[in-house]
Design an enzyme around this catalytic site. Sequence first.
Site, PDB file in Angstrom:
ATOM      1  NE  ARG A 150       3.420  -9.746  -4.052  1.00 49.83           N
ATOM      2  CZ  ARG A 150       4.624  -9.874  -3.477  1.00 49.83           C
ATOM      3  NH1 ARG A 150       4.718 -10.317  -2.227  1.00 49.83           N
ATOM      4  NH2 ARG A 150       5.720  -9.586  -4.129  1.00 49.83           N
ATOM      5  CE1 TYR A 162       9.768  -8.658  -1.168  1.00 45.91           C
ATOM      6  CE2 TYR A 162       7.643  -7.645  -1.642  1.00 45.91           C
ATOM      7  CZ  TYR A 162       8.409  -8.776  -1.409  1.00 45.91           C
ATOM      8  OH  TYR A 162       7.814 -10.000  -1.443  1.00 45.91           O
ATOM      9  CG  ASP A 213       4.270  -8.700   0.874  1.00 44.30           C
ATOM     10  OD1 ASP A 213       4.386  -8.159   1.992  1.00 44.30           O
ATOM     11  OD2 ASP A 213       4.802  -9.793   0.578  1.00 44.30           O
ATOM     12  CG  HIS A 215       8.580  -8.043   2.142  1.00 40.99           C
ATOM     13  ND1 HIS A 215       9.860  -8.334   2.498  1.00 40.99           N
ATOM     14  CD2 HIS A 215       8.060  -9.192   1.654  1.00 40.99           C
ATOM     15  CE1 HIS A 215      10.121  -9.601   2.216  1.00 40.99           C
ATOM     16  NE2 HIS A 215       9.037 -10.140   1.706  1.00 40.99           N
ATOM     17  CD  GLU A 239       1.932 -11.069   1.844  1.00 41.22           C
ATOM     18  OE1 GLU A 239       1.217 -11.097   0.821  1.00 41.22           O
ATOM     19  OE2 GLU A 239       3.018 -11.656   1.921  1.00 41.22           O
ATOM     20  CD  GLU A 265       6.093 -13.600   3.388  1.00 36.77           C
ATOM     21  OE1 GLU A 265       5.123 -13.533   2.626  1.00 36.77           O
ATOM     22  OE2 GLU A 265       7.239 -13.223   3.082  1.00 36.77           O
ATOM     23  NE  ARG A 286       1.295 -13.931   3.041  1.00 41.36           N
ATOM     24  CZ  ARG A 286       1.563 -14.654   1.966  1.00 41.36           C
ATOM     25  NH1 ARG A 286       0.652 -15.397   1.404  1.00 41.36           N
ATOM     26  NH2 ARG A 286       2.783 -14.648   1.475  1.00 41.36           N
ATOM     27  CD  GLU A 342       2.878 -15.797  -2.362  1.00 37.44           C
ATOM     28  OE1 GLU A 342       3.446 -14.788  -2.770  1.00 37.44           O
ATOM     29  OE2 GLU A 342       3.124 -16.317  -1.259  1.00 37.44           O
ATOM     30  CD1 TRP A 405      14.723  -6.768   1.317  1.00 39.17           C
ATOM     31  CD2 TRP A 405      13.975  -8.807   1.806  1.00 39.17           C
ATOM     32  NE1 TRP A 405      14.342  -7.366   0.142  1.00 39.17           N
ATOM     33  CE2 TRP A 405      13.874  -8.621   0.426  1.00 39.17           C
ATOM     34  CE3 TRP A 405      13.558 -10.030   2.378  1.00 39.17           C
ATOM     35  CZ2 TRP A 405      13.375  -9.593  -0.436  1.00 39.17           C
ATOM     36  CZ3 TRP A 405      13.070 -10.998   1.540  1.00 39.17           C
ATOM     37  CH2 TRP A 405      12.983 -10.794   0.131  1.00 39.17           C
TER      38      TRP A 405
HETATM   39  O1  KDG Z   1      12.075 -15.935   0.630  1.00 43.58           O
HETATM   40  C1  KDG Z   1      11.341 -14.777   0.829  1.00 43.58           C
HETATM   41  C2  KDG Z   1      10.176 -14.717  -0.113  1.00 43.58           C
HETATM   42  O2  KDG Z   1       9.470 -15.927  -0.076  1.00 43.58           O
HETATM   43  C3  KDG Z   1       9.241 -13.590   0.217  1.00 43.58           C
HETATM   44  O3  KDG Z   1       9.892 -12.364   0.076  1.00 43.58           O
HETATM   45  C4  KDG Z   1       8.059 -13.620  -0.704  1.00 43.58           C
HETATM   46  O4  KDG Z   1       6.903 -11.991   0.627  1.00 43.58           O
HETATM   47  C5  KDG Z   1       6.874 -12.890  -0.167  1.00 43.58           C
HETATM   48  C6  KDG Z   1       5.571 -13.350  -0.638  1.00 43.58           C
HETATM   49  O5  KDG Z   1       4.588 -12.781  -0.173  1.00 43.58           O
HETATM   50  O6  KDG Z   1       5.527 -14.250  -1.444  1.00 43.58           O
HETATM   51 MG    MG Z   2       4.945 -11.702   1.548  1.00 43.73          MG
END
Ligand code: KDG
Ligand code: MG
Length: 405
Positions: A150, A162, A213, A215, A239, A265, A286, A342, A405
Amino acid sequence: MKRDIIESAEVIVCSPGRNFVTVKITTKAGYIGYGDATLNGRELAVAAYLEHYLCPLLEGRSVFQTEDIWNYFYKGAYWRKGPVTMTAIGAIDMALWDLKGKILETPVYNLLGGKSRSKMLTYTHANGKNLEDTLKRVEELKKASFEAIRVQCGIPGIEKAYGIGEKGIYEPAIKGNKPFEESWSTPKYLNFIPSVFEEVRKEFGEDLHLLHDSHHRLTPTEAARLAKDLEPYHLFWLEDVTPAEHQESFAQIKQKSVTPLAVGEVFNTIHDAHHLISNQSIDYIRMTVSHGGGITPMLKIAHFAEPYHIKTGCHGPSDISPIALAACLHVDTAINNFGIQEYMGYSETTEEAFPHEYYFENGHLHLTEAPGLGVDFNETFARKFEYEKAYLPINRLEDGTMFNW
Ligand code: KDG
Ligand code: MG
């Protein structure tokens, strides 16, 4: 004495390397099973839910009744879903599967369908402050045998973006009584990120699997632009392009680009993802075993996704403990539609607190024939490290507007 009858369930909150919440279930015959109840930045809420409401109801139940116990807690609470509830249920479910395996002297994957593969393709994170750093980190990870990486990179003009850590180590939760504040500019991000992947491909060729990612930060239109701009670099997945509460957004993005999409996630039940799956708006689901309510529902979700050509890519950050990572690996081993796992890795202190059977070798995570989940908990050692409050960061646009975030 019946081997499977529960005597007690206990919650242990401590900080070996980082904060973790661990559930320990003991049977009357002395078998011990472990579950991970860590919800990053909200640990004590899950611990209280377990201590006050779930653990006291387990005494006298059989560990073999994972389906009934799961539904007893899910349907029986009346108040359904949510990360706190589902992480608490997930930890108990995991510990029960661990116990079933230990009592039957077999790895958990044998109870979930058996071995579908002998090793799991694994990705980890390259987080560079700038392009040069990022390329260096990719190089190191490639040398460490990773075949899937990643790639995140600091964005020129954004002071704290991030996923960027000091010296390559990234821990999002920061100890203290207030969340750390990051900042964000979508235009700066969108203008820069494709050039990172262009450079990575130039330097490392086509054979490496690359992931990225976003995010949860883009609108569907912005996400479609990024997905299209990244097409020439053939990502394994893109992602969390857009906040995932709105499942319909993904259909729009999917129609505009062939970059594979991954999400989930922050999901905690199938009801967060059923349209995404049945409309084939994503390529990878995920959810992770702990935050998704345990092995019992994770297996159902994977089976539900299979006919829609959707594979799994379980969240495996360092903020779930090795117990939850192992639980993911047992599901990964047993299902047909496994995609990738992951693996962020852990500090030495965390490794010492949770001795485990799984191991990383040649770009893949492997399980052994150890019974149960194959993770122990060195409680005496772990308890030496006291819990300290830590928050995930918050994120603001450059003008101060609160943002995702
Ligand atoms: O607790 C938050 C994290 O697990 C997250 O920010 C990690 O986005 C993440 C990832 O893809 O591992
Ligand atoms: Mg993530």
